[in-house]
Design an enzyme around this catalytic site. Structure first.
Site, short mmCIF file in Angstrom:
data_model
loop_
_atom_site.label_atom_id
_atom_site.label_comp_id
_atom_site.label_asym_id
_atom_site.label_seq_id
_atom_site.Cartn_x
_atom_site.Cartn_y
_atom_site.Cartn_z
N ASP A 1 0.83 -1.21 0.00
CA ASP A 1 0.00 0.00 0.00
C ASP A 1 0.86 1.26 0.00
OD1 ASP A 1 -2.38 -1.65 0.47
OD2 ASP A 1 -1.57 -1.88 2.48
N SER B 1 2.34 6.80 0.82
CA SER B 1 1.55 5.90 1.65
C SER B 1 0.11 6.03 1.16
CB SER B 1 1.65 6.31 3.11
OG SER B 1 0.73 5.57 3.86
N ARG B 2 -0.43 4.93 0.63
CA ARG B 2 -1.72 5.05 -0.04
C ARG B 2 -2.92 5.01 0.88
NH1 ARG B 2 0.70 1.41 -3.49
NH2 ARG B 2 1.99 2.58 -4.94
N VAL B 3 -2.79 4.41 2.07
CA VAL B 3 -3.97 4.37 2.94
C VAL B 3 -3.75 5.05 4.28
CG1 VAL B 3 -4.97 2.32 1.90
CG2 VAL B 3 -3.37 2.06 3.78
#
Ligand code: ATP
Ligand code: MG
Length: 509
Positions: A346, A371-373
């Site tokens: 992620d 950081s995607r989430v």
């Protein structure tokens, strides 16, 4: 009913109180061939003839002196990887099915221990007490049993918590060349979990024994072994053990996640794990693909990382955060294994050797990290500072490369560069000195308000200490509300800036 259940699951090898019990409970059907013979053996794998009904990942006993795990289950042959020494084994040695899949002991008794990929203690402190055993290979939780990532996992490092925040249940890759500080980031994160109730598992894959010893010593020194298990395979270990280690570590964390606890697993590193698997696959005569890795290397890693998640309330609400580490060569992010892992995780924290050489530590390349989430989980107070920070930092990097040509700069540009240099300086952080979220916000607010603008860059480390020395006391109430997840209003921001300025001028006089 319940009794039936447990016999069934024991027979399937899912739960077993002890090894012997599991083996004796296993019901070998008539017509199933329990014994076979080794037809070839060498460098970590054995081919065995004559066994039938072998399960994937089943443990095989070879001549009473060696253990192997079935990886290829074929009608004619069983391809097995050796788990340890097999000096006395030769072609013709008898091989016996155990009816048990590879599993590891799990539970509270494993905390503070250093074990191998099968959960056997390596720390000379006697047998590990375990509540139960779990197979190393388990299916990932179903999508319906998961919840979005909601709670931040504080690493204690300003540059990560502010700009690349990680959430509990997230998979965030740490990648970079040799000696760029990858392990250090992972260890600092473990050290920062002290007193937060998290369970950590650090898994070394094919490392030098001396570097693992250093890791364990450091974790002990900072009291982090109380809540940590270290799973170790060194470069001397059989490739089969190196291959198994990350799965074993995951099962150990999974036990706690299923009990509703938050857990953190570090895989150090998956480059070596991929190499161990490539070695085994080639020896098992599987067709090689790109860079000679077998075709299922992507699946091997995605199956592993898919097990990290945040379970929903019905399943206890526990989580497993994964920080896999990958070593790149000559900063090549587009090599096979790194790209695979970038697409499975992620987000990634990229460590640059150039920054490392310049002494900008941790050497996080903010522009290439994401950081995607985690952003959604970040404590609200960071939002007041993080956006500006990212912007002024990236503008600065661009301007800095221009200003090197000695062009005359206008006042505005000069200011931006001066601020940028201070941003970079404040984002530096020495080893093993984690900061709480409140401390980080205090420093970043001061930075954003120009408190450091007139201060010499060289003295900023000391300036930060001074500020924290005062603010930790005087803004105790505000610190608590930051940790509780409250947003900070303009008034509080002014308060921080004023107090920080005062803290610096006080000392001057
Ligand atoms: P390898 O490729 O050998 O596994 P690595 O990328 O894991 O290396 P580390 O072992 O974490 O790198 O760090 C390399 C060296 O840099 C160590 O001596 C470590 O103490 C130092 N180092 C890392 N981070 C920092 C930091 N923030 N401040 C000071 N020194 C650091
Ligand atoms: Mg390392």
């Amino acid at each position: 009913m319940a009794e039936n259940d447990s016999t069934l699951s024991k027979a399937l090898g899912f739960v077993s109180d002890s090894v012997d019990e599991a083996v004796s409970d296993f019901d070998f059907q008539p017509g199933v061939e329990r014994f076979g013979r080794v037809s070839s053996i060498g460098s970590g794998v054995a081919r065995i003839k004559g066994l039938t009904g072998v399960m994937a990942d089943e443990l095989l006993d070879i001549g009473g002196s060696a253990t192997a795990m079935a990886l290829d289950v074929d009608e004619k042959f069983t391809g097995a990887v050796l788990l340890g020494e097999a000096e006395q084994v030769e072609a013709g040695t008898e091989a016996r099915r155990t009816g048990r899949v590879a599993d590891v002991p799990v539970g509270e008794g494993m905390l503070g221990r250093v074990v191998d990929a099968l959960g056997k203690p390596l720390d000379g402190r006697g047998p590990a007490r375990s509540e139960r055993r779990l197979p190393v290979e388990r299916p990932a939780p179903a999508i319906m049993d998961r919840d979005p990532v909601e709670v931040p996992l504080q690493t204690g490092l300003k540059v990560i918590d502010a700009l690349i925040p990680v959430g509990r249940g997230q998979r965030e890759l740490i990648l970079g060349d040799r000696q760029t500080g990858k392990t250090s980031i992972a260890l600092d994160t473990i050290i920062n979990q002290r007193g937060r109730g998290l369970v950590c598992v650090y898994c070394a894959v094919g490392k030098r024994a001396s570097s693992v010893t250093k890791v364990v010593r450091e974790l002990e020194e900072f009291g982090a072994m109380d809540y940590t298990t270290v799973v170790v395979t060194t470069e001397e270990d059989a490739a089969g053990m190196q291959f198994l280690a990350p799965y074993a570590a995951t099962s150990m964390a999974e036990h706690f996640m299923e009990q509703g606890r938050d857990t953190l697993v570090i895989y150090d590193d998956l480059t070596r794990h991929a190499r161990a698997y490539r070695e085994l696959s080639l020896l098992l005569r599987r067709p090689p693909g790109r860079e000679a890795f077998p075709g299922d290397i992507f699946y091997i890693h995605s199956r592993l990382l898919e097990r990290s998640t945040h379970l929903n309330e019905d399943h206890g609400g526990g989580s497993m955060t994964a920080l896999p580490i990958v070593e790149t060569e000559a900063q090549n992010l587009s090599a096979y294994i790194p790209t695979n892992l970038i697409s499975i995780t992620d987000g990634q924290i990229y460590l640059s050797p150039t920054l490392f050489r310049k002494g900008i530590l941790p050497a996080v390349d903010v522009g290439r990290s994401v950081s995607r989430v985690g952003g959604k989980t970040q404590l609200k107070a960071y939002r007041a500072v993080a956006g500006d920070l990212r912007l002024s930092y990236s503008q600065f990097e661009e301007l800095e490369s221009f200003s090197r040509f000695g062009t005359r700069l206008d006042e505005d540009t000069r200011k931006k560069i001066e601020r940028g240099r201070r941003v970079r300086e404040v984002l530096k952080q020495p080893r093993s000195s984690p900061l709480s979220a409140a401390q980080q916000v205090f420093l970043l607010v001061a930075l954003g308000h120009g408190v450091f603008d007139e201060r010499p860059v060289e003295g900023l480390a000391e300036d930060q200490q001074r500020i924290l020395g005062v603010l930790d006391e005087s803004l105790n109430d505000l610190a608590q509300s930051i940790l509780d997840g409250d947003a900070i209003d303009d008034e509080s921001i002014e308060r921080i800036a004023t107090e920080a300025k005062a803290a610096l001028s006080e000392d001057e006089g």
